[in-house]
Design a protein around this motif. Structure first.
Motif, short mmCIF file in Angstrom:
data_model
loop_
_atom_site.label_atom_id
_atom_site.label_comp_id
_atom_site.label_asym_id
_atom_site.label_seq_id
_atom_site.Cartn_x
_atom_site.Cartn_y
_atom_site.Cartn_z
N TRP A 250 0.86 -1.19 0.00
CA TRP A 250 0.00 0.00 0.00
C TRP A 250 0.89 1.24 0.00
CZ3 TRP A 250 -1.71 4.61 1.39
CH2 TRP A 250 -3.07 4.93 1.25
N ASP A 251 0.81 2.00 -1.10
CA ASP A 251 1.67 3.20 -1.23
C ASP A 251 1.02 4.15 -2.22
OD1 ASP A 251 3.69 5.02 -1.06
OD2 ASP A 251 5.07 3.90 -2.34
N HIS A 263 -4.67 11.99 4.25
CA HIS A 263 -3.51 11.89 5.14
C HIS A 263 -3.80 10.94 6.31
CE1 HIS A 263 -0.72 14.57 3.24
NE2 HIS A 263 -1.62 15.53 3.15
N ILE A 266 -3.53 7.46 4.82
CA ILE A 266 -2.12 7.12 4.60
C ILE A 266 -1.45 6.75 5.92
CG2 ILE A 266 0.12 8.10 3.94
CD1 ILE A 266 -1.47 9.70 1.79
N LYS A 270 -0.02 3.15 4.97
CA LYS A 270 1.21 3.20 4.16
C LYS A 270 2.20 2.09 4.53
CE LYS A 270 4.78 6.39 2.50
NZ LYS A 270 4.42 6.23 1.09
N GLY A 271 2.69 1.40 3.51
CA GLY A 271 3.71 0.38 3.68
C GLY A 271 3.20 -1.01 4.00
#
Length: 597
Positions: A250-251, A263, A266, A270-271
């Motif tokens: 996931w990016d 945001h 994320i 993220k990652g």
């Protein structure tokens, strides 16, 4: 190299996160269960044969396409899926060459006889041919009609012989080698990238289709992140993470439109190796109250708030009410890329046709319908007015467009009087020849559908038009609509791709029996539509053609357009990474679940 295709491929490098392989089996946790409800039953899971939203939502998680969309980018941006990169496109826009990723495998299935089955270019050739095969009566056949070199001839031969020859070569659909697919179009086509990202144009395996030929709807086998574990038709659907899925990291970058929400997403996601959710349980709940109570009792993890419960969850200024906020429930709001409308059957002997009196009847019905009352009262203010059959947020929408017909019962009555629809002694209007006139409207039995029926009844009473409601299940109505057997029917269309073409094709004559449920066949409209497909997506001339199409269908009285819906999605605090995508539907592929509190 891409020339006019640049707007569709810009930002491609940032999309490579979709192509990063990882240990999907280790990432997906069986203890992470995502529970949702569909308000309408699915029809099945054969991509070539289904057109309803909920069946395709499941298919989206099971099957892969050549292309897909970046999860966060707004406006929606096409990126590679099982293609290694965006396709090579010839200078004239007629030849698309896709290079497939290696090491993409179908989920294990007895049809493969114990062998690991890799996805290859020929699988897309076969899958696309299935959509064109007349025997499948695919509602998506229009995507290929007149579009691919040699395919129309193969379809004609199949109609004549009664069998599509899947082994005969087709010049425009070629597996150049094991991992290279070449599609040659009959003309310059600036929309094909959108088609290649559409859920229906996914890859199925010929062995699976032939093994389960008697019920392909119940045996979906794809290369995607989930597999069908359990299906009780019209009641329950269970998906589990595909242990053989290649995975991705996931990016995604935040959009400028929803930066604050993005945001937060994320920060949660993220990652992470995807998918994270091990099991998806879908219940079919057609009653609004059932879904509302199930969410309140934590039996559902997310809920698109039913209209009848808006006041119990959301304030008039669009804020979450304190009792829900105290439970740390979150609210995601946004407009769907959709249009809601009612169709008229142009083949119906009472309401169809193009003679002045038939056009007058349809337009009087449109002018007599209390559409503002629908938006304010029935839809609880959770719908915006649109003047054309294209919603905001897609290419081709014009906020300055003015509709031909507006709510005006006085003018509607005068129009009916002028064209001979006279009132009898009982107060009801008759046909110009004096025979009884009864409008039939197809609907269902849910609470919201009953409200719509009441509104239509009051509206038609104002005109002296007798209206009766034919109640049946959605799947039955859909089948009847494809056969041009419904006089009127209320529907909604959510964008399959973010362009007006996706909405105007619903009115294109050759799509009758497929996506054109009103069986509207106007040579003038069809000429405009066909001209639009030859032009670049950002062409000023193309935008004007969409306005001309909107005008033509309204002059003919093809649809009564109500508006575009607002989504109010409630989320329990353990739901991580949720965001509604304008095109993609299977959000759980991009989400995670924290422990329930």
């Amino acid at each position: 190299m891409f020339g006019r295709f640049a707007p569709l491929v810009r930002g491609f490098v940032a999309s490579l996160a979709l192509c990063v392989a990882c240990a999907a089996a280790a990432a997906a946790d069986p203890a992470k269960v995502y529970r949702i409800a569909f308000p309408t039953a699915e029809t099945g899971f054969d991509p070539a044969k289904v057109s309803d939203l909920y069946s395709n939502e499941v298919n989206e998680a099971i099957f892969d396409r050549l292309l897909t969309y970046d999860w966060l980018a707004r406006p929606a941006k096409i990126v590679p899926m099982v293609a290694e990169s965006m396709p090579e496109v010839s200078a004239d826009g007629k030849v698309y060459t896709f290079h497939l990723r290696k090491g993409v495998y179908f989920a294990d299935d007895p049809a493969f006889k114990g062998k690991k089955r890799e996805l290859v270019a020929q699988d897309f050739v076969y899958s696309f041919e299935r959509i064109a095969d007349p025997a499948n009566r695919s509602p998506w056949a229009f995507i290929f009609e007149g579009r691919v070199v040699g395919l129309d001839e193969a379809v004609a031969a199949a109609k004549k012989s009664g069998r599509f020859d899947y082994d005969a070569p087709i010049a425009g659909l070629t597996a150049v080698d094991r991992y290279t697919l070449r599609i040659t179009l009959t003309r310059t086509d600036y929309m094909f990238l959108y088609a290649a990202a559409h859920t229906t144009l996914c890859a199925v395996a010929r062995e699976v289709i032939e093994a389960y030929a008697n019920d392909t709807m119940a045996h979906p086998v794809g290369t995607g992140p989930y597999v069908l574990k359990e299906w009780v038709r019209g009641s329950r659907i269970v998906l589990e993470a595909n242990p053989g899925f290649r995975g991705f990291t996931w990016d995604f970058a935040p959009s400028t439109q929803d930066a604050d929400w993005d945001h937060k997403v994320i920060a949660d996601m993220k990652g992470k190796a995807m998918p994270q959710i091990g099991r998806v349980e879908i219940s079919i709940m057609d009653e609004d109250q059932s879904r509302w109570l199930a969410f309140q009792q934590q039996q559902l993890d997310t809920l698109n708030v039913p209209l009848g419960f808006i006041a119990k969850g959301i304030s008039p200024d669009g804020k979450l009410l304190p009792d829900l906020a105290a439970k740390k429930i979150e609210l995601f709001r946004g407009n769907d890329l959709d249009v809601t409308y009612s169709t008229f059957n142009f083949k119906d002997p009472v309401i169809g046709g193009y003679t002045p009196e038939k056009i007058a009847l349809r337009r009087a019905i449109i002018m007599g319908y209390r559409d503002d009352e629908e938006r304010r009262i029935v839809r609880k203010g959770q719908m915006r007015y649109i003047a054309m059959p294209v919603p905001p947020g897609v290419v081709g929408y014009d906020p300055n467009y003015v509709a031909v017909d507006h709510y005006d019962p006085v003018l509607a009555n005068a129009l009916l009087d002028h064209f001979g629809y006279r009132k009898g002694a009982d107060g009801w209007r008759t046909l110009p020849d004096g025979k009884p006139l009864v409008i039939h409207y197809a609907t269902g039995s849910s609470a919201i559908e009953r409200e719509f029926s009441e509104l239509w009844k009051r509206s038609m009473d104002d005109l002296g038009l007798r209206i009766e409601f034919d109640i049946a299940k959605f799947a039955d109505h859909l089948k009847a609509a494809k056969a041009c057997h419904l006089m009127m029917w209320g529907a909604a269309w959510i964008a399959d791709w973010p362009d007006a073409d996706n909405f105007m094709q619903l009115l294109y004559g050759p799509n009758t029996g497929q996506s054109n449920n009103g069986c509207y066949q106007s040579p003038a409209f069809d000429k405009l539509y066909e001209a639009s497909t030859h032009l670049p997506t950002d062409s000023t001339e193309r935008m004007k053609l969409f306005l001309d199409m909107a005008r033509q269908m309204q002059v003919d009285g093809a649809w009564q357009v109500s508006g575009s819906r607002l989504r109010n999605q409630l989320l329990w605090p353990w739901v991580l990474g949720y965001k509604k995508h304008p095109i993609l539907q299977a959000e759980w592929v991009y989400m995670d679940m924290a422990p329930r509190s």
